[in-house]
Write a protein that holds these residues in place. Sequence first.
Motif, PDB file in Angstrom:
ATOM      1  N   GLU A  99       0.795  -1.148  -0.024  1.00  0.00           N
ATOM      2  CA  GLU A  99       0.172   0.162  -0.196  1.00  0.00           C
ATOM      3  C   GLU A  99       0.691   1.200  -0.039  1.00  0.00           C
ATOM      4  O   GLU A  99       0.633   2.547  -0.095  1.00  0.00           O
ATOM      5  N   LEU A 100       1.881   1.389   0.475  1.00  0.00           N
ATOM      6  CA  LEU A 100       3.099   2.642   0.474  1.00  0.00           C
ATOM      7  C   LEU A 100       3.963   3.202  -0.654  1.00  0.00           C
ATOM      8  O   LEU A 100       3.114   1.841  -1.333  1.00  0.00           O
ATOM      9  N   THR A 101       3.727   4.759  -1.687  1.00  0.00           N
ATOM     10  CA  THR A 101       4.538   4.322  -2.624  1.00  0.00           C
ATOM     11  C   THR A 101       5.291   3.841  -2.711  1.00  0.00           C
ATOM     12  O   THR A 101       6.508   3.416  -1.660  1.00  0.00           O
ATOM     13  N   ALA A 102       6.879   3.804  -3.947  1.00  0.00           N
ATOM     14  CA  ALA A 102       7.274   3.653  -3.959  1.00  0.00           C
ATOM     15  C   ALA A 102       9.058   4.235  -3.105  1.00  0.00           C
ATOM     16  O   ALA A 102      10.143   4.038  -2.691  1.00  0.00           O
ATOM     17  N   MET A 103       8.743   5.613  -2.925  1.00  0.00           N
ATOM     18  CA  MET A 103       9.360   6.680  -2.571  1.00  0.00           C
ATOM     19  C   MET A 103       9.123   6.074  -0.553  1.00  0.00           C
ATOM     20  O   MET A 103      10.037   6.243   0.110  1.00  0.00           O
ATOM     21  N   GLN A 104       7.795   5.821  -0.505  1.00  0.00           N
ATOM     22  CA  GLN A 104       7.758   5.071   1.119  1.00  0.00           C
ATOM     23  C   GLN A 104       8.629   4.046   0.952  1.00  0.00           C
ATOM     24  O   GLN A 104       9.271   3.969   2.402  1.00  0.00           O
ATOM     25  N   GLN A 105       8.647   3.210   0.427  1.00  0.00           N
ATOM     26  CA  GLN A 105       9.145   1.684   0.571  1.00  0.00           C
ATOM     27  C   GLN A 105      10.596   2.003   0.573  1.00  0.00           C
ATOM     28  O   GLN A 105      11.330   1.258   1.767  1.00  0.00           O
ATOM     29  N   LEU A 106      11.276   2.665   0.244  1.00  0.00           N
ATOM     30  CA  LEU A 106      12.661   3.113   0.148  1.00  0.00           C
ATOM     31  C   LEU A 106      13.042   3.899   0.963  1.00  0.00           C
ATOM     32  O   LEU A 106      13.646   3.779   1.327  1.00  0.00           O
ATOM     33  N   ALA A 107      12.351   4.374   1.666  1.00  0.00           N
ATOM     34  CA  ALA A 107      12.879   5.313   3.215  1.00  0.00           C
ATOM     35  C   ALA A 107      12.610   4.897   4.344  1.00  0.00           C
ATOM     36  O   ALA A 107      13.066   4.718   5.052  1.00  0.00           O
ATOM     37  N   LEU A 108      11.790   3.256   3.651  1.00  0.00           N
ATOM     38  CA  LEU A 108      11.809   2.414   5.166  1.00  0.00           C
ATOM     39  C   LEU A 108      13.544   0.759   4.540  1.00  0.00           C
ATOM     40  O   LEU A 108      14.096   0.198   5.530  1.00  0.00           O
ATOM     41  N   LEU A 109      14.195   1.707   4.069  1.00  0.00           N
ATOM     42  CA  LEU A 109      15.502   0.824   3.228  1.00  0.00           C
ATOM     43  C   LEU A 109      17.130   1.851   3.577  1.00  0.00           C
ATOM     44  O   LEU A 109      16.883   3.008   3.124  1.00  0.00           O
ATOM     45  N   SER A 110      18.131   1.097   4.795  1.00  0.00           N
ATOM     46  CA  SER A 110      19.263   2.018   4.408  1.00  0.00           C
ATOM     47  C   SER A 110      20.488   0.548   5.022  1.00  0.00           C
ATOM     48  O   SER A 110      20.114  -0.546   4.655  1.00  0.00           O
ATOM     49  N   SER A 111      21.419   1.269   5.334  1.00  0.00           N
ATOM     50  CA  SER A 111      22.221   0.026   4.230  1.00  0.00           C
ATOM     51  C   SER A 111      23.503  -0.078   5.216  1.00  0.00           C
ATOM     52  O   SER A 111      23.819   1.050   6.448  1.00  0.00           O
TER      53      SER A 111
END
Length: 351
Positions: A99-111
């Motif tokens: 249900e999240l946008t691509a930007m919202q999903q990307l914000a959940l990623l960190s390295s």
Amino acid sequence: MQNFANFVKPAMGPCVKTGQEKELEISTLKNEQTCAESTPNCLCSCFSGLIGRSWAMVFVSGGFRVKLYDNQPGHAAKAIAEMRKQLEELEDAHMLRGELTAMQQLALLSSHDDLSQALEGSFFVQECVFEQLEVKQCVFQDVEQLVGTDVILSSSTSCLVPSSVFSKVQNKSRCLVSHPVNPPYYVKLVELVPHPETAGAVIDTTHAIMTKVGQAPIRLKKEIDGFALNRVQAAIIAESWRLVQDGIISVKDIDLVMSEGLGMRYAFIGPMETMHLNAPKGLEDYMKNYGENIMRVLASFGPIPDFFGEGAKSIINEMCESIPSDQHHLSDRRERRDQLLMGLAKLKKDH
């Protein structure tokens, strides 16, 4: 068993010899209550390979925070850049999961470059290294030293049984295989295969996690070489190979047997339901009508084919005449495959 999880995809830990060093992927999933207040729904994913990236994309689509770990500096960051492109393309094609946008999903990623930090607070560990038993065993030895006693340890292996993979783990009751199908973002099946000592609650929790993020988990009641999917696939490969090798059919036409024949049904209903529906009174009636014929055909099957000898070369050459094995042609066909799988996934979702 708590209602949160951790996915760890390692390639090598400290116990592996330096010359063998590979990437490590770990995914860690925690629910909102156990994460830090500023980090809702944490998940940590280590190893930036194809399966690792796909797992990470699956979990961020479910709203979980993913900490991507790789023991080769910079690889995790590069993987996130590649995932950014994929997620944006999926969104443009209206095929983004969740249900999240691509930007919202990307914000959940960190390295991350530190394994202990990636595993901190984890509940479920999903390993995704290459199919080398000794490496997987060392990975789980290293991970077990860094996580709590209630953390589930799960492997993505496609061909190694849990009793081998987890033979050096102290607490085997928390261990299982969660075998995805490539590519897991488009093909949702996950085989859950228990170690002989796996606790029922571990299977239940893993099943719930996979279901929550939109996968389609199945439970094997006990371990077996090849699990279920690869055993069925091996049977299809063997007979297809024999038919081509014996001059019965061409490579192109045996592929059509599946893509325009059996596969049309099997994309929606399996072999058992297909038989059940193909007789007036169901499965028992089907076997009364066709069982003896099936047994006769099975008795005519030849030995295991030779996949490496001179006869194999002609089959490989025929395949390469249709689709050359250079990276340009293979990449184009893989992209076509993924596009078709996306369309099929949408069709199945809508029906």
